[in-house]
Enzyme design. Sequence first.
Site, PDB file in Angstrom:
ATOM      1  N   SER A 509       0.654  -1.393  -0.488  1.00 42.54           N
ATOM      2  CA  SER A 509       0.140   0.175   0.486  1.00 42.54           C
ATOM      3  C   SER A 509       0.762   1.281   0.132  1.00 42.54           C
ATOM      4  CB  SER A 509      -1.299   0.177   0.994  1.00 42.54           C
ATOM      5  OG  SER A 509      -2.323   0.484   1.012  1.00 42.54           O
ATOM      6  N   GLU A 591      -6.076  -7.055  -7.060  1.00 41.82           N
ATOM      7  CA  GLU A 591      -5.135  -5.812  -7.425  1.00 41.82           C
ATOM      8  C   GLU A 591      -3.873  -6.424  -8.288  1.00 41.82           C
ATOM      9  OE1 GLU A 591      -5.277  -3.351  -3.407  1.00 41.82           O
ATOM     10  OE2 GLU A 591      -3.331  -4.992  -3.405  1.00 41.82           O
ATOM     11  N   HIS A 619      -6.715  -6.735  -0.417  1.00 45.54           N
ATOM     12  CA  HIS A 619      -5.367  -6.251  -0.051  1.00 45.54           C
ATOM     13  C   HIS A 619      -4.642  -6.411   0.212  1.00 45.54           C
ATOM     14  CE1 HIS A 619      -3.162  -1.847  -0.370  1.00 45.54           C
ATOM     15  NE2 HIS A 619      -3.683  -2.113   0.853  1.00 45.54           N
TER      16      HIS A 619
END
Length: 670
Positions: A509, A591, A619
Site C-alpha cells: 500500500s 489487485e 489488499h
Amino acid sequence: MEQSAKRGAYVSAEDLSTLWDFGDSGSSPANASHIALSPDRKQIALQMRMADAGTNSYCMRLLVINRTGARSPIVADEGGEFIKATFSNRRLQGFPIGLPMPLTPRWSPDGTLIAFVRRDLGNTRLWLARADGSKAYPLTKGDLPIVDLRWAADGKSILLETDAARVEAERDIAAEGLQGFRYDYRSWQAARARPFPGTALDHVYVRIDVANGGASVVEKGDAALTFTPLAIHAPKGAANVSISESRDAVAWTSRENDGDIRSPVRLHVRIGERTISCKSKACAGELLGSWWTRHDHVLFMRTEGPAERSRIALYRWRPGSGDPVRLFITEHLLFGCQTGGDELLCGYESSLEPRRVVGLSAITGRMRSIYEPNPAFAAHKFGPTRRMVWQFAGGEAFGDLTLPPDYSPGAKLPLVIVQYISRGFLRGGTGDEYPILPLAAQGFAVLSFQRPADYASRFPAADWSSFSRNNVRGWADRRHVLTALEAAISGLVAQGIVDPDRIGISGLSDGASTVQFALMNSTRFRAAAVSSCCEDASNYDSVSEEYYLDLVRWGYPPRGTDGRRFWQDYSMLDNPGKVTAPLLMQLSDDEFRMALPAYHALEAAGKKVEMYVFPDEHHIKWQPAHRLAIYRRSIEWFKHWLMPAAPTKAAYDDLPLVPTSRRPTTSSAD
C-alpha cells in the site's frame, strides 16, 4: 497440546504464522474492542484464532477468562471458519478485505450465556455458548450476514444488525448480468468484472428468540439506536464518544478548527446541562479515545513525542477540577480498549511480545497482564532491538531496529526495510508479509520504519482533496518519506551497523508507493519486494472510474493531457530504465492487474522482476498458506540478492506446509 518452543531457538516463519491472535489489525486504543466483559465484571469472553498453513484454515476458539487469573480459561466453543470483513470503498459497498470481521461476543444480562457469530461451510449463524463451557449450539439457520448483536434487557431475545440489504443488492447485480452490466461508477475492474452495490444501504435488523431461534424483522428506528446509542448524546461531528456509568455524563473530542481537517482535537464533557472543555495542553492534539471510570473520572489517550506519535500516554481527568494526570506512557501498542470499572482493559503488544490482554489501573496507571495466549514465544532467542528516533530535513521520524540474535558489534549487516507502521509486535509490517524476526534470525538487520506524518500536515486543508493536492504537488509527500528513510539508513551506515551496498526495501500500500518512489529516485537499494503495485497513468483505466476521479481531484493530470512531466519521477511504466534493483511482486488476484503494465515494461527493459499472484486474496491477504509462502519467498529473495552465499530459491519453494495442532495456553499470566 500447548504451544512450545525450544529455549534459545531463533524465531522462524512458522513460529510467526502459528501464533494465537485476537481482534483485528487496528492500531488504536479507540478501535472497537473485542474484549467482552461479563455483567459482574469478573470474566472476559474472547474469540481466538490461529492460522494453520497445512490445511489453509484457522483454528477458532471462544474462551472465558477469569479477570483475576484465579483459574484457567474455559473453552466455551471450538470450531468454525474465518469471517472476512468488508468495507465501503468510495460509493461502493461490500468491498472485500482480508481482515477479520470485528464481531465481539456478547454476554447475556444474567451472565450465564455468551452470544457470538460463527461460520461453518460458508454459512454464518448466531451461536450461544454456556459460560461454564458445558455446551455451545447454533441458534439460527442458514446464512445470515451478521454485522453486530445485542441482548435484550430481559435476556429473552437478541437483536441482530445485518448486511442483508447489501446481499440482496448483490443478487440484483447478478441478475443484471443476464442482460450485460452497464459500465459505470459501480465497477472496480481491478478487483472483478461484476459491479459492486453502488449506494449506501441501510442495515436490516432481526430479532432472534433465545428459546426457539424464531426470527422477526424489526423496524429500523429504535433498533438502530441500540447499536449506536452514543450518537444521540454527543454533538454532530464528535469522535471518541463515551458515556459515564450513571449515563448522565458524556465525553467526546472535536476539532478545534472546523475548517481544517487536520486540526488538533480537544476533549469536552457534558454533565447534565453543563458543558466543560478541558483547557489543558494535554487535552488537545491527537487524542485516541475516551472512557469513564466508575468514579466519573474521564480516561483518555493521546500520542506524544518524540517524533510526533512515537508514544501513547494514558491520562485521567476529573472534569472541572484542574489538569489531567498522566498515568501511563509507552512506545508499544495498546488497542481495542474498554472500561472495566477502575481498570481499562486493552490488547497490548510490545516489540518482542505478541498481543495479550492487559488491565491498566485508572488509579495508579499500573499495567498487569490478564491473559497471555502465547507464553512459549518468550523462550526464543532474540537479537538486540531498540527504538530509533532521528532527525531529517522534514522533522523527526522513528522506527524499530532489530539485529540478528548472534550479532557481533562491528559486523556490517545487510539491511531490510519493512514498512510503514511500527508500533507493537514486530511481526511482518503493515499487511504482515515481511517477517521481521525471522529475517533477523537469517542474519539481516531489519528496520521497521514508521512513515512520518504527511508532508501536507503542515498546511491547513478544508477537505481531503486539498490535503492530497499538497501531498501530490511535486511528489512532495513521497520525497518527504524517502528523505526520512534515507536519513535513517545514513545513520545506520555511519554507526558501522549496515553495509551500504546491501540494502533491501519492502512494502504494501503506502509502503509499496515508497518502494516505487525509492527505486525511481534513489541508488541505495539492491533488492525490493512489494505486496501491491504500481502507480502510473494506466491506473486511470485499470482500477475504476471512482478511483480515476479521485486522482484528478488530488492533482493528477486528467485523461487527454500530457502527463509525462508529472510521471517522470514516479512511473516505472514510463521510465523502467531508472529501476536498477531486482523487484519481487507478491500480489492479490484482485489487485495484480494494476501492476501488469509496469511489470511488462520492466521485463521488456531487461530488468529483474518476478510476480506471484495469490487467488481469492485482497489488499490484506488472509489465507494462512499464502502468508507462509510469502514469508518464505520474501526471506529467500532478500537472501539471494543481499547475501551472496544464500541457499538456492528451491530450498524455500519446496518446504512443505506442515499442519499444526497448537493450542492457546490455558493458564493466565500474572
